[in-house]
Every structure is written in structure tokens, then in C-alpha cells.
Motif scaffolding. Sequence first.
Motif, PDB file in Angstrom:
ATOM      1  N   ARG A 192     179.093  76.807   4.975  1.00 54.70           N
ATOM      2  CA  ARG A 192     177.830  75.713   4.467  1.00 54.70           C
ATOM      3  C   ARG A 192     176.466  76.395   4.929  1.00 54.70           C
ATOM      4  O   ARG A 192     176.056  75.932   6.079  1.00 54.70           O
ATOM      5  CB  ARG A 192     178.299  75.295   4.608  1.00 54.70           C
ATOM      6  N   PRO A 193     175.987  76.741   4.173  1.00 56.01           N
ATOM      7  CA  PRO A 193     174.312  77.252   5.163  1.00 56.01           C
ATOM      8  C   PRO A 193     173.816  75.370   5.570  1.00 56.01           C
ATOM      9  O   PRO A 193     174.110  74.392   5.403  1.00 56.01           O
ATOM     10  CB  PRO A 193     173.362  76.936   3.411  1.00 56.01           C
ATOM     11  N   PRO A 194     173.310  76.214   6.362  1.00 60.28           N
ATOM     12  CA  PRO A 194     172.456  75.364   7.329  1.00 60.28           C
ATOM     13  C   PRO A 194     171.221  74.189   6.487  1.00 60.28           C
ATOM     14  O   PRO A 194     170.953  74.866   5.789  1.00 60.28           O
ATOM     15  CB  PRO A 194     172.579  75.974   8.726  1.00 60.28           C
ATOM     16  N   ASN A 195     171.125  72.476   7.241  1.00 58.79           N
ATOM     17  CA  ASN A 195     170.313  72.521   6.812  1.00 58.79           C
ATOM     18  C   ASN A 195     169.194  72.392   6.914  1.00 58.79           C
ATOM     19  O   ASN A 195     168.599  73.051   8.543  1.00 58.79           O
ATOM     20  CB  ASN A 195     170.282  70.323   6.811  1.00 58.79           C
ATOM     21  N   ARG A 196     167.677  72.395   6.443  1.00 60.12           N
ATOM     22  CA  ARG A 196     166.724  72.850   5.952  1.00 60.12           C
ATOM     23  C   ARG A 196     165.458  71.909   5.760  1.00 60.12           C
ATOM     24  O   ARG A 196     165.820  72.003   4.675  1.00 60.12           O
ATOM     25  CB  ARG A 196     166.802  75.187   5.922  1.00 60.12           C
ATOM     26  N   PHE A 197     163.833  71.536   6.354  1.00 60.59           N
ATOM     27  CA  PHE A 197     162.787  71.360   5.664  1.00 60.59           C
ATOM     28  C   PHE A 197     161.700  72.021   6.493  1.00 60.59           C
ATOM     29  O   PHE A 197     161.661  72.665   7.301  1.00 60.59           O
ATOM     30  CB  PHE A 197     163.388  70.022   5.624  1.00 60.59           C
ATOM     31  N   GLN A 198     160.801  71.665   5.714  1.00 59.08           N
ATOM     32  CA  GLN A 198     159.693  72.501   6.118  1.00 59.08           C
ATOM     33  C   GLN A 198     158.344  72.186   5.322  1.00 59.08           C
ATOM     34  O   GLN A 198     158.755  70.933   5.072  1.00 59.08           O
ATOM     35  CB  GLN A 198     159.716  73.808   6.034  1.00 59.08           C
ATOM     36  N   LEU A 199     157.411  72.282   6.021  1.00 58.06           N
ATOM     37  CA  LEU A 199     155.996  71.882   5.884  1.00 58.06           C
ATOM     38  C   LEU A 199     154.922  72.957   5.571  1.00 58.06           C
ATOM     39  O   LEU A 199     154.545  73.653   6.468  1.00 58.06           O
ATOM     40  CB  LEU A 199     155.382  70.903   6.846  1.00 58.06           C
ATOM     41  N   ARG A 200     153.842  72.889   4.449  1.00 61.12           N
ATOM     42  CA  ARG A 200     152.912  73.710   4.831  1.00 61.12           C
ATOM     43  C   ARG A 200     151.438  73.583   5.322  1.00 61.12           C
ATOM     44  O   ARG A 200     151.581  72.097   5.131  1.00 61.12           O
ATOM     45  CB  ARG A 200     152.777  74.441   3.318  1.00 61.12           C
ATOM     46  N   SER A 250     161.123  65.341  19.790  1.00 58.12           N
ATOM     47  CA  SER A 250     160.738  65.423  18.132  1.00 58.12           C
ATOM     48  C   SER A 250     159.305  65.898  17.884  1.00 58.12           C
ATOM     49  O   SER A 250     158.995  66.007  16.939  1.00 58.12           O
ATOM     50  CB  SER A 250     161.063  63.616  17.548  1.00 58.12           C
ATOM     51  N   PHE A 251     159.079  66.424  19.045  1.00 58.91           N
ATOM     52  CA  PHE A 251     157.550  66.653  19.051  1.00 58.91           C
ATOM     53  C   PHE A 251     157.375  67.442  18.997  1.00 58.91           C
ATOM     54  O   PHE A 251     157.546  68.463  19.865  1.00 58.91           O
ATOM     55  CB  PHE A 251     156.544  66.146  20.560  1.00 58.91           C
ATOM     56  N   VAL A 252     156.658  68.525  17.924  1.00 62.78           N
ATOM     57  CA  VAL A 252     156.101  69.857  18.048  1.00 62.78           C
ATOM     58  C   VAL A 252     154.401  70.091  18.041  1.00 62.78           C
ATOM     59  O   VAL A 252     154.236  69.505  17.319  1.00 62.78           O
ATOM     60  CB  VAL A 252     156.918  70.800  16.380  1.00 62.78           C
ATOM     61  N   GLN A 299     164.330  62.011  10.542  1.00 62.31           N
ATOM     62  CA  GLN A 299     164.886  61.778   9.242  1.00 62.31           C
ATOM     63  C   GLN A 299     165.081  62.970   8.921  1.00 62.31           C
ATOM     64  O   GLN A 299     164.519  63.237   7.367  1.00 62.31           O
ATOM     65  CB  GLN A 299     164.657  60.686   8.574  1.00 62.31           C
ATOM     66  N   ASP A 300     164.326  64.664   8.944  1.00 60.53           N
ATOM     67  CA  ASP A 300     165.127  65.407   8.619  1.00 60.53           C
ATOM     68  C   ASP A 300     163.592  66.013   7.650  1.00 60.53           C
ATOM     69  O   ASP A 300     163.835  66.609   6.307  1.00 60.53           O
ATOM     70  CB  ASP A 300     166.123  65.829   7.568  1.00 60.53           C
ATOM     71  N   ARG A 301     162.393  65.049   8.266  1.00 57.12           N
ATOM     72  CA  ARG A 301     161.200  66.132   7.515  1.00 57.12           C
ATOM     73  C   ARG A 301     159.960  65.616   8.501  1.00 57.12           C
ATOM     74  O   ARG A 301     160.230  65.377   9.473  1.00 57.12           O
ATOM     75  CB  ARG A 301     161.137  64.451   6.636  1.00 57.12           C
ATOM     76  N   PHE A 302     158.982  66.359   8.328  1.00 56.95           N
ATOM     77  CA  PHE A 302     158.165  65.999   9.494  1.00 56.95           C
ATOM     78  C   PHE A 302     156.740  65.489   8.704  1.00 56.95           C
ATOM     79  O   PHE A 302     156.861  65.212   7.852  1.00 56.95           O
ATOM     80  CB  PHE A 302     157.379  67.511   9.018  1.00 56.95           C
ATOM     81  N   ASN A 303     156.254  64.735   9.939  1.00 54.87           N
ATOM     82  CA  ASN A 303     154.604  64.044   9.776  1.00 54.87           C
ATOM     83  C   ASN A 303     153.756  64.664  10.835  1.00 54.87           C
ATOM     84  O   ASN A 303     153.740  65.336  12.002  1.00 54.87           O
ATOM     85  CB  ASN A 303     155.791  63.170  10.116  1.00 54.87           C
ATOM     86  N   GLU A 304     152.707  64.595   9.538  1.00 56.90           N
ATOM     87  CA  GLU A 304     151.464  65.277  11.054  1.00 56.90           C
ATOM     88  C   GLU A 304     151.179  63.513  11.102  1.00 56.90           C
ATOM     89  O   GLU A 304     150.315  62.903  10.613  1.00 56.90           O
ATOM     90  CB  GLU A 304     150.765  65.897   9.734  1.00 56.90           C
ATOM     91  N   VAL A 305     151.034  63.974  12.857  1.00 58.45           N
ATOM     92  CA  VAL A 305     150.422  62.941  13.192  1.00 58.45           C
ATOM     93  C   VAL A 305     149.060  62.965  13.779  1.00 58.45           C
ATOM     94  O   VAL A 305     147.798  62.106  12.736  1.00 58.45           O
ATOM     95  CB  VAL A 305     151.520  62.589  14.744  1.00 58.45           C
ATOM     96  N   PHE A 319     150.437  58.282  10.424  1.00 59.13           N
ATOM     97  CA  PHE A 319     150.499  59.638  10.193  1.00 59.13           C
ATOM     98  C   PHE A 319     149.460  60.050   9.172  1.00 59.13           C
ATOM     99  O   PHE A 319     148.860  59.752   8.076  1.00 59.13           O
ATOM    100  CB  PHE A 319     152.102  60.098   9.739  1.00 59.13           C
ATOM    101  N   ALA A 320     150.072  61.475   8.496  1.00 57.27           N
ATOM    102  CA  ALA A 320     148.701  62.256   8.171  1.00 57.27           C
ATOM    103  C   ALA A 320     148.985  61.750   6.922  1.00 57.27           C
ATOM    104  O   ALA A 320     150.569  61.299   6.343  1.00 57.27           O
ATOM    105  CB  ALA A 320     148.762  63.495   7.810  1.00 57.27           C
ATOM    106  N   GLY A 321     147.918  60.878   5.793  1.00 59.50           N
ATOM    107  CA  GLY A 321     148.641  61.088   4.228  1.00 59.50           C
ATOM    108  C   GLY A 321     149.126  59.373   3.942  1.00 59.50           C
ATOM    109  O   GLY A 321     149.572  58.902   3.088  1.00 59.50           O
ATOM    110  N   TYR A 322     148.761  58.496   5.451  1.00 61.40           N
ATOM    111  CA  TYR A 322     148.926  57.075   5.293  1.00 61.40           C
ATOM    112  C   TYR A 322     148.116  56.239   5.814  1.00 61.40           C
ATOM    113  O   TYR A 322     147.372  57.070   6.653  1.00 61.40           O
ATOM    114  CB  TYR A 322     150.734  56.362   6.324  1.00 61.40           C
ATOM    115  N   SER A 323     147.394  55.139   5.752  1.00 58.83           N
ATOM    116  CA  SER A 323     146.697  54.643   5.617  1.00 58.83           C
ATOM    117  C   SER A 323     147.244  52.066   5.533  1.00 58.83           C
ATOM    118  O   SER A 323     147.627  52.242   5.096  1.00 58.83           O
ATOM    119  CB  SER A 323     145.204  54.605   5.060  1.00 58.83           C
ATOM    120  N   GLY A 324     145.674  51.934   5.884  1.00 57.74           N
ATOM    121  CA  GLY A 324     145.746  50.561   5.856  1.00 57.74           C
ATOM    122  C   GLY A 324     146.172  50.123   7.004  1.00 57.74           C
ATOM    123  O   GLY A 324     146.719  50.471   8.393  1.00 57.74           O
ATOM    124  N   ASN A 325     146.158  48.791   7.708  1.00 64.82           N
ATOM    125  CA  ASN A 325     146.510  48.044   9.248  1.00 64.82           C
ATOM    126  C   ASN A 325     147.819  48.596   8.891  1.00 64.82           C
ATOM    127  O   ASN A 325     147.844  48.457  10.926  1.00 64.82           O
ATOM    128  CB  ASN A 325     146.689  46.975   8.786  1.00 64.82           C
TER     129      ASN A 325
END
Length: 734
Positions: free
Chosen positions: A128-136, A150-152, A167-173, A356-362
Motif C-alpha cells: 500500500r502507498p504510504p500516507n502523505r500530506f502537504q502544505l504549500r 511535532s515541530f518543524v 493529526q496528519d495535517r500541518f498547522n502554520e504557527v 495558528f495561521a487562519g484562525y482568530s478570536g479569543n
Amino acid sequence: MECPEPNTGAMLSLVCLATLLVPSWVATSVSGLLIPVDSYAPSESKAPIAIHYSSGSSSDNAFFTSNITGTFAQGFPGLSNVAATTYAGDAKAVTVLYGQNAQDDLLVNLIIEDSTVVATSLRRNGNRPPNRFQLRLWGDYSTLCAVGSSFVYIFGKGSVKLIVVEQDRFNEVADFAVPVEAEACAATASGTVFFGGNDGAIYSFSGNNIQPGATVQRMNGISVDGEIAGLAIYETPTEPYLLVSVQSGTIEVFRTTQIAHHLSITVSAEEAELEGIAIYQRPLPNYPSGALLVSFDEDSGPKPQRRKGVGIASLSQLGVPLYTSFNPRSSLRNPRPHDRCSKNGFRTSNSQCICFAGYSGNRCEQRSCPNNCSSHGSCASANTCRCNTGWSGADCSYKVINANIETDANGGDGDDPAIWIHPTDRTKSRVLTTTKSEDGAGFALFDLTGHIVAQLPAGEPNNVDVIYNFPLADGRAVDLAVAACRDEDTICILEVTENGLSNLINLPTKDDFTVYGSCVYHSRISDKFYIFVNSKTAEYLQFELKPTLEVELVREFIGGNGGQVEGCVVDDENAVIFVGEEPYGLWKYSAEPDSGNDRILVDSIEGRLEPDVEGVTLIYGKTNNTGLILVSCQGVSAYNIYRRAGNHEYLGTFTISAGTVDRVTNTDGVTAVGTNLGLPGFENGLAVVHDDVNTAQDGTRQSGASFKLVGLGEILGAFSLLDEVDTDWDPRAR
């Protein structure tokens, strides 16, 4: 040759490191980079390296390296059973992010095409192909390293981006500033991140921190003489040691607690260049003390015998405390997204959320996208737009132009194009390109359908321009191509006609000057011809070109803020030169040799530009107050349009997508003319752009470079700018 004891502080060569490993039948040579044949893995180029410690036996361990066809997992040469495996594409950098369990380990690549970060699971699932996720990332980034599980950290032009794997996603901090463009980085088991670049200085910050920018510092006492090509950490129970590979051929070892130089491992600068470096701190057959891996490229000796790839040497000679039980799955725990921040951010000690980038509010509960996707798309997920057809970019503000013509694949690493306009039959005009790599180094000439007409080998030319009707001392008027040739740090000059390239000469610049980019100027004030040549250190030299094809240095200045420069173009009619400073912006200076250093900033990365600021070209209008400037932004593979005159108003950005040929990626040089070239599609002129990743119709990457040819009318029509250029422009007319 007698090898010194490692603890004496004497210079220790890789020849000495390899001596213990060389079979009796292998001849040693002081003048060569000697890596025993059973400890050498060939590759197509120098490359980044990362090592994966498996949870099984040593025979399951692997190292990763990259070339133009992909990133590969390989077993240690002759030592392990890992079959070569291809992962994500051509990588600028590669690292391994270790989970708390081996099944959670990830290979993380920084891919060249679009500065995309890709994570691939290293868990084996049969066929089976390996699990993969990405962020441009939408920017120009150069290296990355992992901290904890978890930090890159991803390094760009004077900045660093922290992303978190969750959880198989990147979050820009967070993004924060650093003093240099890092070429390499490495992190200790305790979370300290070291990085360095072209200036040889080493910097650090606390990487296991939700606000790491506040801890950046220069490591006084730790620096090298030359460009840093790779970093690695050797862990011991008392302190980490930092290994720095220097491009010119040495590996320097430093103590990081006492801040002291420990040892130099030397490779003659005439013999090899180095890049990636990695350390394996477990016993291996024949390497009971662990192994040092280094990516190298021999540049002396008969070419068929030169080695290029990954060499392995013993760590026993480093003179550091032996530690062969290192476990990369350390007890270090990264901060985790907090429930009270909706798991979309971190919580500080004073109970505030850092979203994280793309989120706001208290409580980081509100999702958003950049610039509301410019009303040309929808917000697909936090900080990610899904653009409507015809639009692209992080905020869907780039207009999309399709590519339908490309040049024949040619040479290795292409860079800059120029357009030569035929004096009588515009349909026989030509596209002139350069190849700056050793593979295929020289010039190539193409017709307007992209087919190659002629080639001329030369010493790794970079930027190229055309001088029309140059008056030679023998009375002839000829068209000349001029380029900075990196191989011998000269100015290359050759004659251009519709049928070929000829009469190449190389002119010196000045002592100890390393050439990079260039452009030309024909003064309407004095009727003299000039050549501008620059270096990576931002030094500009202006030469007068004499009818005898000799040059005289008439001016020197520093371009921009002193950051790396390359692309430039001169407006002959207005006597100004536009200078691209790659990490920052576009500047304007007077082009006359008796001018001072006064300058005007046209635009910067604080405005509409994105790094790297690469190619710059001018399209003439019907008067000296009309016309346009195009600037290529390599990190986003896009091109900004500005007015030629006045305050150089920004008019828009476009990118070139796939039509009948592949899209443009990691673009470098650009050139354009508004002249009607007499062929369908080129009635309003022609733009030619560099394409770094040349993809064939079947999706495979071709090794030869290509340039895309696009009708300028299609570009300008999309912005209602057709009236800004002169379709009758003649470069030979005064």
C-alpha cells in the motif's frame, strides 16, 4: 601520510578517517577524497541527507537523499537491507520527524517546485502507498529541521516559519525574523536549533518554544570560513557537538556548551565540494562507533573517475565521548494545541491563545483566509483558498496565463534568457538562453517555435543580454551577447546571428571578484556601451566596453541593502538601472558612470514582491514615459508588472500554468519585448521565462532545462495594458 592522533587538535583528513576502512587492495591518495568503495553510494548531485533510526535491527536503518527525480531511502552502503525507495519529489531539504512510536515516524521534505512541505509516513504497509500530506508555503524557503515529535522549522529569506504536525495535517504557527538566509539547520535532542548561511556565522534559538523568535542569538565563537552547506549534531551524555560542513571542503566540529572549536576534518578545496551531512550514533558492521555521512562532489582528476554521492566514514576518530545508544525518540515533549484555544492554537502562561495561521478570536474559533481570497475563490480551510478558474496565488490574486510553447530540453541548470530581434525579418528572431551548471554549460539559440538552432559551450554563463550594432574597431557593426561566466569569473562576449553563436571571448573583471549576474547599457548621453556585473555580496562593477572588445572599470557600488543580488536591467532611454535584491526588493539607480549611489526603492517584500526577487526585464513603450517592467518572484513562481516611469505603479501579478506544455515552477530569469515578431500569437511581442522543473507529458521530470515562450499580448490583454508597449520598437534605432 601519517595520520595524527585525534585529540591533539591537529587537522584530520577524511583520508585518515577512511584509512581504517580501506581494504588492502585500495590505493590511498592524499590529493583525492578517498571514500572506500564499499562505503560509497553514488548519486547524480550533491544533496541534503537525513538518517532514519528504525526500531528494529541496524540493517533496517536508512538514509535519505534527493536528486531531480525524487527523494530516496537507501540502506547504508553494503551494510543494511533497505531497498531503495522513492518518496516525494526533488527536495531542497529533508528531515525525519520521530513520533513517540516508530509507526508515527514521518519523512518531511521541502520540495523545490513550489516550496511545498510534504510529510510521508515511514510506516510499512506492505504494497500500500504510504500516507502523505502537504502544505504549500507560497514563498522561497531553503532548509528545514525537526524538533521533538511535532515541530518543524522552515527557513526562508531572513525569516523562519514554525509549523506543527497534528493529526496528519500541518498547522502554520508563527513567522519570525532571523539575521541570515539559512542554508542548513540542525536541532539537539533538548530542542536547541542551530542554523547558518553564506556568511559562515552560526546562530541558535530555543526550538521547543511557542514563541521562539525571542530567543534568536549569534553563537560567538562558532563560525567557519566559507559557505555553510550542512549541519549535524553528535549527542553525548554531557553536551552536544555541532558538525558544520563547509561547501569548499572542510567539516568543522564544535563543542556547544563550552563554545569552542574542537576539530577540523579537511577535504582539499581543489578536490571536492561538500553539501549535506548526517550522523548515525549506533553501532554498524565495521563502524562500531557509528558513522558520519557526507554528500560530496569531486572536482579534480579524470572526469570518468570523479565521485559524486554519499560517503561514509567512522566516527571513532572524532575524539568525542563515545555514545552509541542515542535514541532520537527522546523524552522531549512539544507544546500541544490547547482545548481552550479550540485546538487551533497554543495557550501561554498568562492564559492567552496564540492562534495558528487562519484562525482568530479569543479561543481561536474563527476561521479565515488571506485577503478573503480576493473575491476570486473560496476559503477551503483555514488559511487556504480554493481559487476560481483563471486565478492563483495564496489569496487568489494572481492571473493565470497558459503556456503552450517551450524550448527543447537542453543542458542542466538553466537561468536567464534574452531575445535577439532580427534586423529585417522579425519571424527569424531568436531566443538566447544560458546554462550555468557544469552539465551543458554554455549558450543555446532557439527559434520562435522553441527548437534549438545553435549551441556554444562557455564557462557556466548566468544572466545574458544583447548589445545591438556594436561598433568594432575594424569598422563592422555586430550584435553581441554578454553574460557573467561563473566558471572563471569572467565577462563572456560572443556574436549573435540568426544562424548561430560565434567568436566567444572572456574578459577579466577584477582580482578576487566572484561574478554572478550582469546586464548591459547603451548610453544615449555619451553613445558609449557599458556592462554591469555583480557578485553575491551585492558589489556592482560597471565597465565601459571598448571597440577593441576590451573593458575598463569605471564605477563600483553596492546594490540595495547589501543582500544577494543577481537580476538587473537598464533603461537606455532614461539612463537608469533596475537592480533586484533577492531577499528584499527592486531598486533604481542612475546608469551613468559618474553617478553616485543615490537610489529609489521601487517595491519590496514589505509591499507586493515575494522573495527571491530574481529576473528583471523592461518592455519599451512609444515614449520614454510609457512601457512596463516585469519582475520574477521565484518563491511563488509569479511575475509582477510595474509601470516603467513615474512612481512605478504596481499593476498586477500573473503566473504561468500548464497549457499544451507544463507549468512554470521555481522560475528564475525573465525577458520580454513588445515588438511584433510577425508570427501568430506574437503580434504584441513575446515573453520568455525560465522553468526550473521541466515536466514531460507523462509526468516525469526531464533532466534538461527549458524556457517557456508566451505571447506578450495574452499577458498584457489580461490586465488591459496592450497600449503600454510599442509593437514597432526597434532595438537598433536611436
